[in-house]
Every structure is written in structure tokens, then in C-alpha cells.
Design an enzyme around this catalytic site. Structure first.
Site, PDB file in Angstrom:
ATOM      1  N   GLU A   4      49.287  45.255  42.551  1.00  0.00           N
ATOM      2  CA  GLU A   4      49.916  44.626  41.376  1.00  0.00           C
ATOM      3  C   GLU A   4      51.441  44.612  41.500  1.00  0.00           C
ATOM      4  O   GLU A   4      52.174  44.767  40.519  1.00  0.00           O
ATOM      5  CB  GLU A   4      49.456  45.333  40.090  1.00  0.00           C
ATOM      6  CG  GLU A   4      47.946  45.243  39.896  1.00  0.00           C
ATOM      7  CD  GLU A   4      47.433  46.048  38.715  1.00  0.00           C
ATOM      8  OE1 GLU A   4      48.245  46.753  38.080  1.00  0.00           O
ATOM      9  OE2 GLU A   4      46.229  45.993  38.430  1.00  0.00           O
ATOM     10  N   GLU A  58      39.914  45.135  40.416  1.00  0.00           N
ATOM     11  CA  GLU A  58      39.661  45.754  39.119  1.00  0.00           C
ATOM     12  C   GLU A  58      39.807  44.668  38.067  1.00  0.00           C
ATOM     13  O   GLU A  58      40.538  43.689  38.256  1.00  0.00           O
ATOM     14  CB  GLU A  58      40.626  46.902  38.825  1.00  0.00           C
ATOM     15  CG  GLU A  58      42.097  46.505  38.795  1.00  0.00           C
ATOM     16  CD  GLU A  58      42.993  47.687  38.478  1.00  0.00           C
ATOM     17  OE1 GLU A  58      43.433  47.785  37.307  1.00  0.00           O
ATOM     18  OE2 GLU A  58      43.254  48.495  39.384  1.00  0.00           O
TER      19      GLU A  58
END
Length: 770
Positions: A318, A434
Site C-alpha cells: 500500500e 486483503e
């Protein structure tokens, strides 16, 4: 198997299976970017290199920045030439087919800076090979004012792991280089990608942060085939070591537990704390040493209860999200926001893994956030380190506000902030690293969940999805949403076991009825072939015989064991000319079965170079593995030995030894004429053991009754050269392992019945059972 079940199974596969997906793709690019290199002479003191470590003398030459507009001392690396050419050796990490070598240099005679006279390019594909000259790049005419030039050599494709630039320049003159680029084909091999369906699982924790996978599985009525955990990447934190923290996942029954080995894949979010991408790119604060030790421990099966499964490693994920940028209120999460140094950090991390043999064994999962909040300059492709550094593409998939939904995030069709992940890297497998729907979101929950579970149909290259069951727990769903989640997850595409997606059972690259032959032909056949001639040579010289086995051997002679394919019928393990006084030792775990048969041939093709040499080769069966999973010296073995006591006195022969090394039976044969091949067989049925070596009149054999632990055994190859010259070469060929707990007992319960068919896709035959 009854005919109804058999026909139903065939019809199901005929309607749902096609040719196996392509398992490797070729792209073209700069392979050397970020790679390690060494040089034979220290640079001139005014133009030093930066950020070295034990594998590289610096980083300036492959850091993807160079100076074209004006002279900048910061970018350039310089040498004052002498009588010996400057040699720069770039290690590409493994062999690639290359066709272009470039180096960027400059001239400014007003500052006594000159172009090189010439650059010779040399290559070799393996460490032990001799250098081969690829070609020469001529020099350029110097200029008084600053000019820069790319020296370039274009050739036919040449296999190379190491590329050496031998640079000659006018005596006592200064020459500068600020970048080297080596172009060629980059093969993206699909590692551990299921032939059918996709892995599924969760980051499943209870309120105190402890693992709670079983509770999640009870909630959704399905077992996970992959689970997510988080791990610190910080040399200064005791919890960052593999042996001290992650290894406990396989030893603590309330976490993974040893009984989960081979039942669930593990993916970890590997997150730096209090460190920027530049810190990792520079290797400061002990990062290089920490990564080296971590990777070495991560492939030590003794720390993982004998588990040889890869780990999906997701470092610094991320990076484009915004919250991972420095000075964004998360001082402990600051590895994002710096595109150039992020790419450099990832490459340095990967290169260290490559140097210690971990890059081939794990899955490197590069995983941005699905939505970019910080502007187009932070779109994911700006952080991409290169095809040679990434195995899988990941994405965090949540609900950023009311829109977009999963389809729009994955395809980049949701407007500003979204990016076309699926279309940008069509040569890479993908996973949802995720993600989850947020119950307090105003987005339509049923639509969001249905798009999530439609991923196998809409985006078939996405082969895994992890539900973030942390602050977005299934417990918080309405009963209707829980029912929808369970219903969709029950579909067969969402695999309940890692092996469930492996339909190409005969490893021929094609999904066809041939894969079902071992199951349908004779369900109770005692010996099922479990070894498919897919020998792989790994860096420390050990072998991996199939993905579920372990290789963890020490070898005094670097890369002593090799794989030969041309001279023999199929791959063969070969030990070549082992230096005097050294040993070569490798082993793999045997199938966890009470019934198996191992057979093959030991071949010898050459003579001793010295008439007073001696060597022997032993093959141990059922070698004992200690509690820490290191191989012991015990185990039944066959031995073939050679002793030369002069040009005319020889002692060749065979032995069978017991677990204490005592010779049970032997056969002295004088001098065996070369070349020869000697067959051997080892069979175990319960506590009954049969061993033989040789054939016809030379054959010796032994029947033994011996108790053993089927979960604690290994197949071991051990060779010693007693000198005084290097030994001759031994080859183990035609190796075959047969086991009745191999293909047939797919679910591993050691019972051969219809439940083993469930592994193809969760319970797809359940309605047909009687």
C-alpha cells in the site's frame, strides 16, 4: 468407483476444464536495474560509489538515474586508468538471454575527463564457467566541453548471469560512468498458481489480536487454503526475526500449528516500522544483515516443521495509499510516497533474497492499494520495481467511500484514483492481498459481495483472495449478508486446500482426462507414481524433487549437484569431480506413507585422474530427522565404492548398511569397467523393508523388519572424495518414487476412497455419493 460416479466426474471436468493456463510469459527490458555488482579497482576518491554491502561494491551504476544535461559529481563513478583495465562484474541473479549492453559515460577535457578507449564485454551463465567474450565497444572522440554518450553493444541473444565490462582508457586519465543497462528477455514464471479456481482465506483475528482462524472457518462453513498474518520488518525489533516470531506460527497449536503444514498457504504483510524506503534502499541501520538472516531462516525447514511451502511475501504494501507516506500522521509507517527509493528498496531486498537462495523458494507479492488518494504521480505503476523482481501482483480491495465496487477498482474504470491493475500486468498472476466490504458503507453490500465472489469469472488471472476479518468481521454482517457470504464461498472455485487447484496431476502442462487416469484406472492400486521427473537444482546444491518436499543440505563444493538432461533418459542428479577431501550431501523428505518404493540407477562414466584415489556414494533411505529437522547420519543405505591402490589394483563393490552403519551384506567386484549403471531398489511395506543393489550375479539384497515413523524420514544422497585428486563423477538417474499415499490419497488421511476426489473442487461430487 461406481460407474455413475465415474461418468459424473468425467462430465463435470469435460464441461469445466480447458487447456492449462500458460505458465510463463516473456517481456523485454533492462534486467540490470538495481542489480548488485563488483569492481576490481577502487574508484577515484572524488567520485566514490555509495550504499555498498557484502554482495555489491555500490549502487550508482544500476540505480536507474544518470546525468545527461550537465556534469554532476553526485551521479558519476570514476576511475583513473592505469595499466590494468577496470573490470565491473554485474550479477543479474540468474541467467537471462541478453542482447544489449549499454554504459553511460562522458567527456570534458577541460576537467581532464575522457571517454574510455574501448569496453570489452564478457559473459558467463554460471559461476563455474569460463568467461566468453561477447564483443567490444569502441571509444569516442573527446570534447573540451561536457558531452555525454551511451556506449552500446548489440548482439544475438546470449545466456548470461554475469556480465563483465573491461574498460580501457588513456593512461593516467580519468573516465566516468554513471549507469550500466543490460537488456534482454525477462521470463515471468507463474509460481504456485492453481490450475483451477483460486486460493481463499482471511486475516482472522479475535478482539485481542490473536489468531482465530478456526472461528472464521466455522462462521463461513469452509476451511481456508491461504491465511494472512502481519510481521515487522525492522532490524532493531526483536519481534522482527523469523526464528523468534514467524517460526512460532508452525509450533503454536493455537496459531498455524504443525498439523496445518501443507494444508494452508501463508502470506505475510511485511511492514517496516519507523523506516523510510530510502533507509532500506541504502541498507542502513543493519537492514542488509537483518534481511540476509531472515531469508536464510525462512527457507530452513527445521524452523517450519518440515514445511517446504513458499510464503507469499508482501513487503511495504500500500505504498501508494497516502497513509504510508512520511509525515502523514503515521510516523511508524513511512515507507511510501517516494517512488524512486521505493523501487530501489524493493530491488535491494529481493537481490539479498536471491543471493541466499530465498527468491526461488518464496513468492514476492508486490501489492499497492487499490485506490490512490495522492494523485496520478502516485499511481501504482510508478512504484513497480520490474518484472524480474515480482512474482505476483497484489491489490488491497476495500470500499473507498460509496464507489467504486470491486470490478471498477480492479479494472480502473471507477474514475480518478482507480487504476487498471488487471490490464497493466497481463503476464503476472494476481491476488486480492486483503480486502473487505465495510458494513457501515453506503455501498450496496449485496452487489459488493457478489462482485467479490464473481472475480474467478470476471478476472480469471486473479488466483487468490484474502478477506480482512479484522475490523470488518463477518460477525458484524446482517444474517442475510452472512448467508450470501457462505453461499458464494461454497462455490467450488474457492479452494479449501492448496492442493485442490492442482488438476494437472501428470504435470504435462495440459488439463485432460490423462490427469484422472491414476484415480479411475485402479483405485486400490498399491503403488502410485508420485515423482514426475521435475528435478530442480537449487542454489545450495540440494534438490527439490517435487513442491511438497524439502531440500536443506550442506554441500562443501559449491553447486556440486547438478541436473543433467541430455545424456540420460530424463533429468538426473549428477555430482562432478568432487575435490579431494570434500563431501556433497543432499536430501529430500519422503512421502508420509507406510508404503513406498524407490528405485533408480547409479551411473559412473569416467576414470580417476590419479591411480591412488578413493570415493564412495551412499543413498540413505528413511534417514532419521532430528527434532530440529536436521538430517542425521542414520538410515538404511546402499553404497557403491571405488578404491584405486595403483594403476593395476582396484577394489570396486557394493554394500548394504543398517541404520547404525553396520555392513549387512557386501559384494567385492574388483574393477568394474566404465561406463556402467547399477540399479537399486528400496521398498517399505509397514515395518517390512527390502533393499537391493546391482543385477544378475552382482546383485545383493536384504530383507529387514524395522519399526519407523512415516512422518520422519528422508531420501539422502551422500558422496565423499578421499583424494588425493578430485573424484570421478557419479550420476543418479531414472529415479522414481512410488507411494500409495501419493496421488490417490489426495486429502492425506491415508484412506483411499471417494473423499479424495473432493480435492479437485470443494464437494463438487457430494450430491453423487451413495
Amino acid at each position: 468407483m461406481n460407474k455413475t460416479l465415474q461418468i459424473s466426474a468425467i462430465l463435470f471436468l469435460a464441461n469445466s476444464l480447458v487447456l492449462a493456463a500458460q505458465k510463463e510469459f516473456t517481456t523485454y527490458g533492462n534486467i540490470s536495474v538495481g542489480k548488485f555488482y563488483t569492481f576490481n579497482q577502487e574508484p577515484f576518491y572524488s567520485f566514490p560509489d555509495v550504499w555498498p554491502n557484502k554482495w555489491t561494491d555500490g549502487t550508482k551504476l544500476t540505480n536507474e538515474t544518470f546525468n545527461e544535461a550537465a556534469f554532476s559529481q553526485e551521479e558519476w563513478l570514476g576511475w583513473q586508468s592505469g595499466s590494468i583495465p577496470v573490470e565491473i562484474v554485474i550479477d543479474l541473479g540468474k541467467s537471462y538471454n541478453i542482447d544489449t549492453v549499454k554504459l553511460h559515460t562522458c567527456s570534458q577535457t577541460g576537467l581532464q575527463i575522457h571517454y574510455p578507449d574501448s569496453v570489452d564485454i564478457w559473459t558467463k551463465a554460471q559461476t563455474e564457467q569460463d568467461w566468453l567474450k561477447l564483443g567490444q565497444i569502441p571509444g569516442r572522440e573527446d570534447t573540451e566541453a561536457f558531452t555525454e554518450s551511451w556506449f552500446e553493444l548489440n548482439t544475438d541473444y546470449t545466456p548470461a548471469r554475469y556480465v563483465m565490462l573491461s574498460i580501457s582508457a588513456p593512461a593516467d586519465k580519468l573516465f566516468l560512468i554513471d549507469e550500466v543497462e543490460i537488456y534482454g528477455n525477462i521470463i515471468s514464471k507463474w509460481k504456485h498458481v492453481p490450475d483451477y479456481g483460486m486460493y481463499q482465506g482471511a486475516f482472522a483475528v479475535e478482539e485481542h489480536g490473536w489468531w482465530d482462524v478456526s472461528h472464521y472457518e466455522e462462521q463461513v462453513n469452509k476451511t481456508c487454503s491461504m491465511i494472512l498474518w502481519y510481521h515487522q520488518l525492522n532490524p532493531n525489533e526483536s519481534k522482527s526475526t523469523f526464528s523468534g516470531t514467524l517460526a512460532s506460527l508452525w509450533t503454536n497449536p493455537s496459531w498455524l500449528g504443525k498439523d496445518i503444514v501443507g494444508e494452508k498457504y501463508l502470506t505475510i504483510g511485511w511492514l517496516p516500522s519507523w523506516s523510510t524506503a530510502e533507509d532500506i534502499a541504502r541498507g542502513i541501520d543493519g537492514y542488509d544483515e537483518h534481511l540476509e538472516q531472515w531469508f536464510i531462516e525462512s527457507i530452513d525447514y527445521s524452523l517450519r516443521y518440515g514445511n517446504s511451502d513458499p510464503i507469499w511475501l508482501r513487503p511495504m504494501n500500500e505504498m501508494n495509499g497516502g497513509w504510508t507516506f512520511p509525515n502523514k500522521g503515521h510516523e511508524d509507517e513511512c515507507w511510501g510516497g517516494d517512488q524512486l527509493n521505493y523501487r530501489r528498496a524493493w530491488r535491494r531486498l529481493y537481490n539479498i533474497a536471491e543471493q541466499v537462495g530465498a527468491a526461488d523458494k518464496h513468492i514476492f507479492l508486490w501489492s499497492p492499494n487499490g485506490y490512490t488518494y495522492a494523485g496520478e504521480e502516485h499511481y501504482p505503476d510508478n512504484y513497480y520495481p520490474g518484472d524480474q523482481y515480482v512474482d505476483w501482483i497484489g491489490i488491497s480491495l476495500y470500499t473507498p467511500g460509496d464507489i467504486p465496487y470491486p470490478n471498477a477498482i480492479i479494472s480502473g474504470t471507477g474514475g480518478a484514483g482507480t487504476f487498471d491493475f488487471y490490464g497493466t500486468w497481463p503476464h503476472k498472476p494476481m491476488m486480492i492481498s486483503e480486502g473487505a466490504w465495510r458494513p457501515d458503507s453506503t455501498a450496496d453490500g449485496q452487489r459488493w459481495l457478489n462482485e467479490w465472489f464473481d472475480i474467478p469469472q470476471n478476472f480469471p488471472r486473479i488466483k487468490s483472495a484474502i478477506w480482512f476479518n479484522g475490523d470488518r468481521k463477518i460477525d458484524t454482517f446482517s444474517p442475510e449478508m452472512v448467508d450470501l457470504y457462505r453461499q458464494r464461498l461454497s462455490e467450488p472455485e474457492f479452494l479449501a486446500n492448496p492442493a485442490a487447484g492442482r488438476i494437472d496431476l501428470n504435470s504435462d502442462g495440459i488439463i485432460s482426462f490423462d490427469d484422472l487416469a491414476p484415480l479411475f484406472s485402479d483405485w486400490k492400486e498399491p503403488w502410485i507414481k508420485n515423482f514426475r521427473d521435475n528435478l530442480l537444482n537449487c542454489p545450495e546444491g540440494a534438490l527439490i524433487l517435487n513442491p511438497n518436499w524439502v531440500a536443506a543440505a550442506d554441500c562443501d563444493a559449491e553447486d556440486a549437484w547438478t541436473v543433467e538432461t541430455g545424456e540420460f533418459n530424463g533429468p538426473a542428479a549428477k555430482i562432478s569431480r568432487l575435490p579431494a577431501g570434500q563431501t556433497a550431501d543432499l536430501f529430500t523428505r519422503l512421502p508420509s506413507s507406510e508404503h513406498y518404493r524407490i528405485s533408480g540407477k547409479i551411473a559412473n562414466r569416467d576414470e580417476f585422474a590419479n591411480p591412488y584415489c578413493s570415493s564412495f556414494l551412499r543413498i540413505y533411505f528413511g534417514a532419521y530427522l532430528t527434532k530440529d529437522k536436521t538430517v542425521g547420519l542414520d538410515g538404511f543405505c546402499v553404497e557403491i565404492y571405488r578404491n584405486a591402490f595403483g594403476s593395476s589394483s582396484w577394489a570396486d563393490g557394493f554394500r548394504i548398511r543398517d541404520e547404525q552403519g553396520v555392513s549387512l551384506v557386501s559384494n567385492y567386484l574388483g574393477k568394474l569397467s566404465r561406463p556402467y549403471e547399477v540399479p537399486f531398489v528400496f521398498e517399505r511395506t509397514g515395518d517390512n523393508v527390502y533393499i537391493s543393489i546391482g543385477e544378475d550375479s552382482q546383485k545383493i539384497e536384504q530383507h529387514i523388519v524395522n519399526e519407523f515413523d512415516p512422518n520422519n524420514s528422508a531420501l539422502r544422497f551422500y558422496h565423499t572424495s578421499l583424494g588425493p585428486e578430485p573424484s570421478d563423477s557419479w550420476v543418479i538417474t531414472d529415479l522414481e518414487v512410488l507411494s500409495n499415499a501419493g496421488l490417490a490419497d489426495i486429502n492425506g488421511d491415508r484412506i483411499l476412497d471417494y473423499t479424495d476426489l473432493v480435492i479437485f473442487s470443494e464437494k463438487w461430487l457430494q450430491k453423487e455419493w451413495n
